[in-house]
Design a protein around this motif. Structure first.
Motif, mmCIF file in Angstrom:
data_model
loop_
_atom_site.group_PDB
_atom_site.id
_atom_site.type_symbol
_atom_site.label_atom_id
_atom_site.label_comp_id
_atom_site.label_asym_id
_atom_site.label_seq_id
_atom_site.Cartn_x
_atom_site.Cartn_y
_atom_site.Cartn_z
ATOM 1 N N GLY A 35 0.799 -1.222 0.000
ATOM 2 C CA GLY A 35 0.000 0.000 0.000
ATOM 3 C C GLY A 35 0.826 1.264 0.000
ATOM 4 O O GLY A 35 0.312 2.350 0.299
ATOM 5 N N ARG A 85 -5.030 -0.050 -8.937
ATOM 6 C CA ARG A 85 -5.565 -0.269 -7.599
ATOM 7 C C ARG A 85 -5.755 1.062 -6.864
ATOM 8 O O ARG A 85 -6.789 1.279 -6.207
ATOM 9 C CB ARG A 85 -4.646 -1.184 -6.798
ATOM 10 C CG ARG A 85 -5.195 -1.495 -5.402
ATOM 11 C CD ARG A 85 -4.432 -2.593 -4.697
ATOM 12 N NE ARG A 85 -3.024 -2.290 -4.577
ATOM 13 C CZ ARG A 85 -2.066 -2.933 -5.239
ATOM 14 N NH1 ARG A 85 -2.369 -3.888 -6.082
ATOM 15 N NH2 ARG A 85 -0.801 -2.606 -5.066
ATOM 16 N N LYS A 86 -4.772 1.962 -6.979
ATOM 17 C CA LYS A 86 -4.875 3.264 -6.325
ATOM 18 C C LYS A 86 -6.042 4.071 -6.888
ATOM 19 O O LYS A 86 -6.757 4.756 -6.149
ATOM 20 C CB LYS A 86 -3.568 4.040 -6.486
ATOM 21 C CG LYS A 86 -2.413 3.523 -5.650
ATOM 22 C CD LYS A 86 -2.663 3.733 -4.164
ATOM 23 C CE LYS A 86 -1.451 3.318 -3.341
ATOM 24 N NZ LYS A 86 -1.694 3.499 -1.876
ATOM 25 N N SER A 104 -8.758 2.852 -8.241
ATOM 26 C CA SER A 104 -9.987 2.213 -7.775
ATOM 27 C C SER A 104 -10.263 2.586 -6.325
ATOM 28 O O SER A 104 -11.416 2.880 -5.952
ATOM 29 C CB SER A 104 -9.861 0.692 -7.929
ATOM 30 O OG SER A 104 -11.014 0.045 -7.442
ATOM 31 N N GLU A 105 -9.221 2.601 -5.504
ATOM 32 C CA GLU A 105 -9.381 2.967 -4.099
ATOM 33 C C GLU A 105 -9.835 4.415 -3.970
ATOM 34 O O GLU A 105 -10.693 4.738 -3.128
ATOM 35 C CB GLU A 105 -8.059 2.766 -3.351
ATOM 36 C CG GLU A 105 -7.674 1.307 -3.157
ATOM 37 C CD GLU A 105 -6.282 1.156 -2.558
ATOM 38 O OE1 GLU A 105 -5.595 2.192 -2.392
ATOM 39 O OE2 GLU A 105 -5.880 0.016 -2.259
ATOM 40 N N MET A 158 -13.528 4.636 -4.871
ATOM 41 C CA MET A 158 -14.360 4.100 -3.793
ATOM 42 C C MET A 158 -14.409 5.070 -2.615
ATOM 43 O O MET A 158 -15.472 5.271 -2.003
ATOM 44 C CB MET A 158 -13.803 2.747 -3.332
ATOM 45 C CG MET A 158 -13.947 1.637 -4.359
ATOM 46 S SD MET A 158 -15.668 1.211 -4.670
ATOM 47 C CE MET A 158 -16.118 0.505 -3.080
ATOM 48 N N TYR A 159 -13.273 5.696 -2.315
ATOM 49 C CA TYR A 159 -13.219 6.659 -1.208
ATOM 50 C C TYR A 159 -14.113 7.851 -1.505
ATOM 51 O O TYR A 159 -14.874 8.316 -0.632
ATOM 52 C CB TYR A 159 -11.778 7.111 -0.987
ATOM 53 C CG TYR A 159 -11.648 8.227 0.027
ATOM 54 C CD1 TYR A 159 -11.739 7.959 1.392
ATOM 55 C CD2 TYR A 159 -11.441 9.543 -0.381
ATOM 56 C CE1 TYR A 159 -11.628 8.979 2.323
ATOM 57 C CE2 TYR A 159 -11.335 10.573 0.548
ATOM 58 C CZ TYR A 159 -11.424 10.288 1.896
ATOM 59 O OH TYR A 159 -11.329 11.297 2.818
ATOM 60 N N GLU A 191 -7.898 14.074 -7.385
ATOM 61 C CA GLU A 191 -7.615 12.903 -8.212
ATOM 62 C C GLU A 191 -7.226 13.268 -9.637
ATOM 63 O O GLU A 191 -6.733 12.432 -10.386
ATOM 64 C CB GLU A 191 -8.833 11.971 -8.245
ATOM 65 C CG GLU A 191 -9.208 11.398 -6.893
ATOM 66 C CD GLU A 191 -8.043 10.718 -6.211
ATOM 67 O OE1 GLU A 191 -7.313 9.961 -6.889
ATOM 68 O OE2 GLU A 191 -7.843 10.944 -5.004
#
Length: 253
Positions: A44, A185-186, A188-189, A192-193, A222
């Motif tokens: 992470g 992955r980052k 996507s995270e 979601m956040y 982002e």
């Protein structure tokens, strides 16, 4: 004469065994490096640290001076140099490039070949506008694969004549796949956040315009360099009016 031939045969066999052992050791180093970076990505770690650790690792394993990572930003319009090694503070050339207006970069990212030879007669991109280090002699650019389009690319440069081996290329491709997984992955995270934050605010009855403003802030975080605004329909006056705009002047809203 026969004795000489037998001795020569043993020497050749010994040299062959030494080469095989050395090549096995090299492959083991590559695999160990890939495994170590993969574990770091799974921990992470922030992408900025992962990128910098990657260029350092690649330079050490390949015994080269330069390595750089370029990432396509979330807006898909910008290409940014996010990590490098071997360059001094004065070498600040093209740290961010507009993809839309740069045909050479578009061609690079749309190339069906994931490996681009640089500084050689086999270079597939004419007049590439991303300058290579002035003392480099040979280099490779390896695309970071994405689900629909590349997420960026990893560059390596040697200051001495060098033909990058299939093992070198396989190693670099393994590295770019780790980077691709980490980037996806980052993202996507982050999505979601953002969704959870907005839904939580809606659930607790936060003022609609405050939700709009928070949404703009989250989106701008982002999308580096982007400005976000929300317009809402004013049914009474039959026009659009500003709902939120964190970085625009009030009159534009």
């Amino acid at each position: 004469m026969n004795l000489h031939l037998k001795a020569s045969s043993k020497t050749t066999e010994s040299n062959t065994n030494w080469y095989k052992a050395d090549n096995l050791s090299m492959n083991f180093s590559y695999q160990s490096a890939v495994n170590a970076l993969g574990q770091k990505a799974l921990s992470g770690i922030e992408l900025s640290y992962l990128f910098q650790d990657t260029v350092v690792l690649v330079a050490q394993i390949l015994d080269i001076k330069y390595s750089r990572i370029w990432q396509v930003l979330s807006d898909s319009h910008s290409l940014r140099k996010v990590a490098s090694i071997g360059e001094n503070s004065l070498q600040t050339d093209s740290s961010e490039i507009n993809i839309i207006t740069n045909q050479q970069v578009q061609k690079l990212l749309e190339n069906t070949q994931p490996i681009i030879q640089i500084n050689t007669s086999y270079c597939q991109i004419d007049e590439l506008t991303i300058p290579s280090p002035s003392d480099s002699v040979a280099g490779l650019s390896v695309l970071i694969p994405g689900a629909g389009k590349p997420l960026g690319f990893l560059e390596v440069y040697a200051t001495e004549a060098r033909n990058f081996s299939p093992d070198d290329i396989h190693f670099l491709q393994s590295i770019t796949h780790i980077l691709a997984t980490a980037i996806e992955r980052k993202r996507s995270e982050a999505l979601m956040y953002t969704q959870s934050q907005i839904l939580e605010q809606v659930t607790f009855g936060v003022n609609l315009y405050e939700i709009f403003n928070n949404l703009c802030i989250l989106l701008e975080q982002e999308l580096p360099g982007a400005y976000c605004s929300i317009l809402v329909v004013d049914r009474e006056n039959h026009r659009l009016r500003g709902g939120a705009c964190t970085n625009f002047t009030p009159r534009i809203c």
